[in-house]
Design a protein around this motif. Sequence first.
Motif, PDB file in Angstrom:
ATOM      1  N   PHE A 111      73.128  47.372  19.390  1.00 16.05           N
ATOM      2  CA  PHE A 111      73.112  47.151  20.831  1.00 16.05           C
ATOM      3  C   PHE A 111      71.980  46.225  21.254  1.00 16.05           C
ATOM      4  O   PHE A 111      71.051  45.940  20.493  1.00 16.05           O
ATOM      5  CB  PHE A 111      73.015  48.483  21.591  1.00 16.05           C
ATOM      6  N   SER A 112      72.088  45.768  22.473  1.00 15.66           N
ATOM      7  CA  SER A 112      71.099  44.837  23.015  1.00 15.66           C
ATOM      8  C   SER A 112      71.010  45.032  24.518  1.00 15.66           C
ATOM      9  O   SER A 112      72.018  45.326  25.163  1.00 15.66           O
ATOM     10  CB  SER A 112      71.535  43.395  22.703  1.00 15.66           C
ATOM     11  N   ILE A 113      69.808  44.909  25.063  1.00 14.48           N
ATOM     12  CA  ILE A 113      69.662  44.789  26.514  1.00 14.48           C
ATOM     13  C   ILE A 113      68.886  43.504  26.765  1.00 14.48           C
ATOM     14  O   ILE A 113      67.849  43.274  26.152  1.00 14.48           O
ATOM     15  CB  ILE A 113      68.977  46.018  27.169  1.00 14.48           C
ATOM     16  N   THR A 114      69.407  42.674  27.623  1.00 15.81           N
ATOM     17  CA  THR A 114      68.783  41.369  27.826  1.00 15.81           C
ATOM     18  C   THR A 114      69.057  40.825  29.223  1.00 15.81           C
ATOM     19  O   THR A 114      70.064  41.177  29.844  1.00 15.81           O
ATOM     20  CB  THR A 114      69.285  40.358  26.777  1.00 15.81           C
ATOM     21  N   THR A 115      68.186  39.964  29.689  1.00 18.33           N
ATOM     22  CA  THR A 115      68.414  39.241  30.947  1.00 18.33           C
ATOM     23  C   THR A 115      68.779  37.792  30.652  1.00 18.33           C
ATOM     24  O   THR A 115      69.089  37.033  31.562  1.00 18.33           O
ATOM     25  CB  THR A 115      67.145  39.247  31.831  1.00 18.33           C
ATOM     26  N   GLY A 116      68.720  37.407  29.385  1.00 19.15           N
ATOM     27  CA  GLY A 116      68.923  36.005  29.006  1.00 19.15           C
ATOM     28  C   GLY A 116      70.381  35.652  28.780  1.00 19.15           C
ATOM     29  O   GLY A 116      71.070  36.277  27.972  1.00 19.15           O
ATOM     30  N   LEU A 117      70.875  34.636  29.469  1.00 26.56           N
ATOM     31  CA  LEU A 117      72.261  34.197  29.331  1.00 26.56           C
ATOM     32  C   LEU A 117      72.525  33.693  27.910  1.00 26.56           C
ATOM     33  O   LEU A 117      73.598  33.951  27.345  1.00 26.56           O
ATOM     34  CB  LEU A 117      72.570  33.092  30.346  1.00 26.56           C
ATOM     35  N   VAL A 131      78.370  46.777  28.154  1.00 32.02           N
ATOM     36  CA  VAL A 131      78.552  48.217  28.357  1.00 32.02           C
ATOM     37  C   VAL A 131      77.525  48.725  29.369  1.00 32.02           C
ATOM     38  O   VAL A 131      76.537  48.058  29.660  1.00 32.02           O
ATOM     39  CB  VAL A 131      78.390  49.017  27.039  1.00 32.02           C
ATOM     40  N   THR A 132      77.776  49.925  29.885  1.00 31.40           N
ATOM     41  CA  THR A 132      76.789  50.563  30.748  1.00 31.40           C
ATOM     42  C   THR A 132      75.688  51.167  29.879  1.00 31.40           C
ATOM     43  O   THR A 132      75.893  51.416  28.682  1.00 31.40           O
ATOM     44  CB  THR A 132      77.434  51.683  31.580  1.00 31.40           C
ATOM     45  N   PHE A 133      74.548  51.411  30.463  1.00 27.79           N
ATOM     46  CA  PHE A 133      73.419  51.983  29.713  1.00 27.79           C
ATOM     47  C   PHE A 133      73.757  53.362  29.137  1.00 27.79           C
ATOM     48  O   PHE A 133      73.155  53.798  28.167  1.00 27.79           O
ATOM     49  CB  PHE A 133      72.188  52.096  30.616  1.00 27.79           C
ATOM     50  N   GLN A 160      67.530  55.527  34.983  1.00 23.10           N
ATOM     51  CA  GLN A 160      67.830  54.899  33.690  1.00 23.10           C
ATOM     52  C   GLN A 160      69.308  54.539  33.533  1.00 23.10           C
ATOM     53  O   GLN A 160      69.828  54.437  32.424  1.00 23.10           O
ATOM     54  CB  GLN A 160      67.413  55.821  32.540  1.00 23.10           C
ATOM     55  N   SER A 161      70.010  54.347  34.643  1.00 29.27           N
ATOM     56  CA  SER A 161      71.438  54.023  34.569  1.00 29.27           C
ATOM     57  C   SER A 161      71.693  52.520  34.653  1.00 29.27           C
ATOM     58  O   SER A 161      72.751  52.043  34.237  1.00 29.27           O
ATOM     59  CB  SER A 161      72.202  54.725  35.687  1.00 29.27           C
ATOM     60  N   MET A 162      70.732  51.770  35.188  1.00 26.56           N
ATOM     61  CA  MET A 162      70.892  50.320  35.289  1.00 26.56           C
ATOM     62  C   MET A 162      69.533  49.650  35.516  1.00 26.56           C
ATOM     63  O   MET A 162      68.554  50.291  35.874  1.00 26.56           O
ATOM     64  CB  MET A 162      71.844  49.950  36.427  1.00 26.56           C
ATOM     65  N   CYS A 163      69.522  48.344  35.276  1.00 25.52           N
ATOM     66  CA  CYS A 163      68.331  47.548  35.538  1.00 25.52           C
ATOM     67  C   CYS A 163      68.776  46.093  35.666  1.00 25.52           C
ATOM     68  O   CYS A 163      69.969  45.816  35.816  1.00 25.52           O
ATOM     69  CB  CYS A 163      67.303  47.732  34.409  1.00 25.52           C
ATOM     70  N   LEU A 164      67.847  45.144  35.576  1.00 30.48           N
ATOM     71  CA  LEU A 164      68.226  43.743  35.640  1.00 30.48           C
ATOM     72  C   LEU A 164      68.800  43.264  34.318  1.00 30.48           C
ATOM     73  O   LEU A 164      69.449  42.225  34.248  1.00 30.48           O
ATOM     74  CB  LEU A 164      67.015  42.874  36.032  1.00 30.48           C
ATOM     75  N   CYS A 165      68.545  44.017  33.256  1.00 29.56           N
ATOM     76  CA  CYS A 165      69.105  43.686  31.945  1.00 29.56           C
ATOM     77  C   CYS A 165      70.595  44.057  31.883  1.00 29.56           C
ATOM     78  O   CYS A 165      71.045  44.943  32.597  1.00 29.56           O
ATOM     79  CB  CYS A 165      68.375  44.448  30.841  1.00 29.56           C
ATOM     80  N   THR A 166      71.313  43.381  31.006  1.00 28.97           N
ATOM     81  CA  THR A 166      72.705  43.726  30.708  1.00 28.97           C
ATOM     82  C   THR A 166      72.752  44.424  29.357  1.00 28.97           C
ATOM     83  O   THR A 166      72.152  43.964  28.393  1.00 28.97           O
ATOM     84  CB  THR A 166      73.575  42.449  30.650  1.00 28.97           C
TER      85      THR A 166
END
Length: 204
Positions: A111-117, A131-133, A160-166
């Motif tokens: 998995f990954s969480i990122t703000t970078g396109l 996916v959702t967190f 902890q359900s969402m942030c600016l990261c995807t």
Amino acid sequence: MELIITDKSHHVYANAICATIEGAAQVRGTGIAKRSPEYICSKMEQGDAVIALDGEKFAGFCYIETWDHGKFVANSGLIVHPDYRNQGLAKKIKKMVFEHSRKKYPSAKVFSITTGLAVMKLNTALGYNPVTFSELTKEPSFWKGCQTCKNYDVLQRTSQSMCLCTGMLFDPKLQQKKIKKKFKVATFKRLKSIKQSLFLKKIK
């Protein structure tokens, strides 16, 4: 340019890697969690990282983290030195560390969480899906790593359900199903083609 699975001989690059990660966060104005040289060294020593070297000069880096007793894996800290950006190096590092993760932890969800396109595009090409967190690791130690991010308050406010990261996830079981489905479709098309060919021969 050489891409290498790390060992303890690469400890000398830890400070430069951490400084490059922090510098990228400041330029982007988004929250990249800070890493300590000690933590980066531990990953290098475990062989859980890929480093790109131009001779003896650090060019890029990415490392592997495991969570939930190996059920989840993250390829974290992907960074390319400013002197080597816009040359396709990030894609090469990402691909190598992903393949290394799959070999070392074949059953794990990556998995990954990122703000970078750019990272999102790389992930998509490798088979990740948004996916959702809630579908990611629940380990508090992972989310604790977000405390150094400037957007951590958003994560807290949303429980902890969402942030600016995807959030993005590669599920090996789902991937196997896709492969089997493609194989079945290809087999069906081949059989159909053979039958059509035989039928035409009979007509002639």
